[in-house]
Design a protein around this motif. Structure first.
Motif, PDB file in Angstrom:
ATOM      1  N   ILE A   1       0.914  -1.013  -0.009  1.00  0.00           N
ATOM      2  CA  ILE A   1      -0.059  -0.165   0.006  1.00  0.00           C
ATOM      3  C   ILE A   1       1.043   1.339  -0.119  1.00  0.00           C
ATOM      4  N   SER A   2       0.351   2.345  -0.096  1.00  0.00           N
ATOM      5  CA  SER A   2       1.090   3.680  -0.442  1.00  0.00           C
ATOM      6  C   SER A   2       1.613   4.056   1.075  1.00  0.00           C
ATOM      7  N   GLN A   3       2.656   4.963   1.190  1.00  0.00           N
ATOM      8  CA  GLN A   3       3.120   5.230   2.419  1.00  0.00           C
ATOM      9  C   GLN A   3       2.162   6.432   3.226  1.00  0.00           C
ATOM     10  N   PRO A   4       1.410   7.414   2.154  1.00  0.00           N
ATOM     11  CA  PRO A   4       0.453   7.942   2.693  1.00  0.00           C
ATOM     12  C   PRO A   4      -0.638   7.304   3.566  1.00  0.00           C
ATOM     13  N   THR A   5      -1.061   6.168   2.896  1.00  0.00           N
ATOM     14  CA  THR A   5      -2.019   5.401   3.365  1.00  0.00           C
ATOM     15  C   THR A   5      -1.663   4.746   4.831  1.00  0.00           C
ATOM     16  N   VAL A   6      -0.613   4.495   4.998  1.00  0.00           N
ATOM     17  CA  VAL A   6      -0.091   3.944   6.236  1.00  0.00           C
ATOM     18  C   VAL A   6      -0.082   4.846   7.121  1.00  0.00           C
ATOM     19  N   SER A   7       0.512   6.110   6.903  1.00  0.00           N
ATOM     20  CA  SER A   7       0.368   7.348   7.939  1.00  0.00           C
ATOM     21  C   SER A   7      -0.808   7.763   8.321  1.00  0.00           C
ATOM     22  N   GLN A   8      -1.561   7.890   7.434  1.00  0.00           N
ATOM     23  CA  GLN A   8      -3.233   8.136   7.658  1.00  0.00           C
ATOM     24  C   GLN A   8      -3.948   7.133   8.675  1.00  0.00           C
ATOM     25  N   VAL A   9      -3.578   5.797   8.623  1.00  0.00           N
ATOM     26  CA  VAL A   9      -3.931   4.690   9.477  1.00  0.00           C
ATOM     27  C   VAL A   9      -3.449   5.243  10.914  1.00  0.00           C
ATOM     28  N   ILE A  10      -1.862   5.215  11.001  1.00  0.00           N
ATOM     29  CA  ILE A  10      -1.410   5.770  12.195  1.00  0.00           C
ATOM     30  C   ILE A  10      -2.161   6.738  12.927  1.00  0.00           C
ATOM     31  N   SER A  11      -2.194   8.028  12.200  1.00  0.00           N
ATOM     32  CA  SER A  11      -2.860   9.222  12.549  1.00  0.00           C
ATOM     33  C   SER A  11      -4.261   8.923  13.278  1.00  0.00           C
TER      34      SER A  11
ATOM     35  N   TYR B   1      -7.604   6.650  19.774  1.00  0.00           N
ATOM     36  CA  TYR B   1      -7.469   6.339  21.262  1.00  0.00           C
ATOM     37  C   TYR B   1      -6.753   7.489  22.143  1.00  0.00           C
ATOM     38  N   GLU B   2      -6.613   8.537  21.344  1.00  0.00           N
ATOM     39  CA  GLU B   2      -6.228   9.813  21.991  1.00  0.00           C
ATOM     40  C   GLU B   2      -4.916   9.658  22.772  1.00  0.00           C
ATOM     41  N   ALA B   3      -4.021   9.043  21.857  1.00  0.00           N
ATOM     42  CA  ALA B   3      -2.822   8.965  22.602  1.00  0.00           C
ATOM     43  C   ALA B   3      -1.409   8.596  21.343  1.00  0.00           C
ATOM     44  N   GLN B   4      -0.171   9.119  21.787  1.00  0.00           N
ATOM     45  CA  GLN B   4       0.840   9.159  20.684  1.00  0.00           C
ATOM     46  C   GLN B   4       1.308   7.716  20.768  1.00  0.00           C
TER      47      GLN B   4
END
Length: 301
Positions: free
Chosen positions: A28-38, A44-47
């Motif tokens: 999958i694309s990197q932006p997709t991965v980044s969006q999932v983590i965000s 969960y309101e947690a880093q």
């Protein structure tokens, strides 16, 4: 609530410590991965990760999610396997390192299937590093390796004793010697297994411990190719005794005893303790232990 796809993406990021690397593995694309983590961090309101320039570092909150995510994914995978095989056999995915695949795995699987014909076995053979990675990603249920496992999630139990031996070609100066000293090995040319191999790691640690410099002329994952290079006097090699006995008996290569040095090692039975033990894993473990008892008296003398 997080979806199964989000949890799998999160696990991949935690394992590879880079979103770009996780994206490659998941296709999958990197932006997709980044969006999932965000999205997960917002949910969960947690880093979940501390961001650095070259890698990510998981936070305590991320570790908590990781442990639960692995459990959820494991339960889902087992459910899928169970339902797919509800009217058939018990699936078992076994990993083996190359040396074990060459000399022992067929015997173990044959014995296992003789005693438990309802087990559906698939086998993956590669070096220790690759087996470890597949176990971390729940692509293998259990494995037998000769190398050192580094990840704490994977338990490694020594089960079978083996030994490495130094071999040379019939025309090599060592061929007529009754014993070889460590100093004789200084600056010698070697034909070695590939990086990631347990045999290679043990040899390198041995030479480093004794401060013996050497020259790597070949790297190869094939036992036959290594023995053939040694047979043509292109260098020395170190392999499992069981891997070379047939070539020694045919007169292709010679085992060189190294004076006052033992290169004994163990084969390790491994599993990822994040996942539960199935009945087929237990049956395979019992088979390994039974063959181990026989190896002590017959195979590895």
């Amino acid at each position: 609530m997080a979806t199964l796809k989000q949890l799998k993406t999160f696990i991949a990021v935690a394992e590879y410590k880079k979103m770009s690397e996780a994206a490659k593995k998941l296709y999958i694309s990197q932006p997709t991965v980044s969006q999932v983590i965000s999205d997960l961090e917002a949910e969960y309101e947690a880093q979940l990760f501390n961001r650095f320039s070259k890698k990510l570092e998981i936070t305590p909150a991320g570790l908590l999610l990781l442990n639960n995510a692995r459990e959820i994914v494991s339960i889902h995978q087992k459910l899928e396997q169970t339902m797919k095989n509800i009217n058939s056999q018990r699936p078992l995915r076994i990993g083996a390192t190359i040396t074990i695949g060459n000399i022992l795995m067929a015997t173990l699987v044959e014995r296992l299937l003789d005693q438990h014909p309802d087990i559906d076995v698939t086998v993956f053979v590669d070096n220790t590093k690759m087996i470890e990675q597949r176990m971390l990603h729940n692509e293998l249920d259990i494995a037998l390796v000769e190398g050192i496992i580094t990840r704490q999630e994977i338990t490694a139990k020594p089960v079978i004793e083996d030994c490495l031996c130094l071999i040379c070609g019939k025309k090599h100066p060592f061929a007529d010697k009754t014993s070889i000293s460590l100093e004789d090995l200084r600056h010698q040319n070697f034909i070695l297994r590939e990086k990631g191999s347990g045999t290679r790691a043990i040899f390198e640690n041995f030479m480093l411990t004794h401060q013996i410099p050497y020259v790597t002329k070949w790297e190869c994952s094939s036992r036959c190719a290594i023995v053939d290079a040694v047979r043509h006097n292109l260098g020395l090699s170190v392999l499992s005794r069981q891997c070379v006995l047939e070539y020694v008996e045919k007169g292709d290569v010679v085992i060189c005893p190294v004076k006052d040095i033992s290169m004994k090692r163990y084969f390790y039975l491994c599993r990822n303790q994040c996942y539960s033990i199935t009945s087929q894993m237990k049956d395979f473990s019992d088979t390994v232990m039974a063959v181990s008892a026989e190896c002590k008296t017959k195979l590895f003398l």
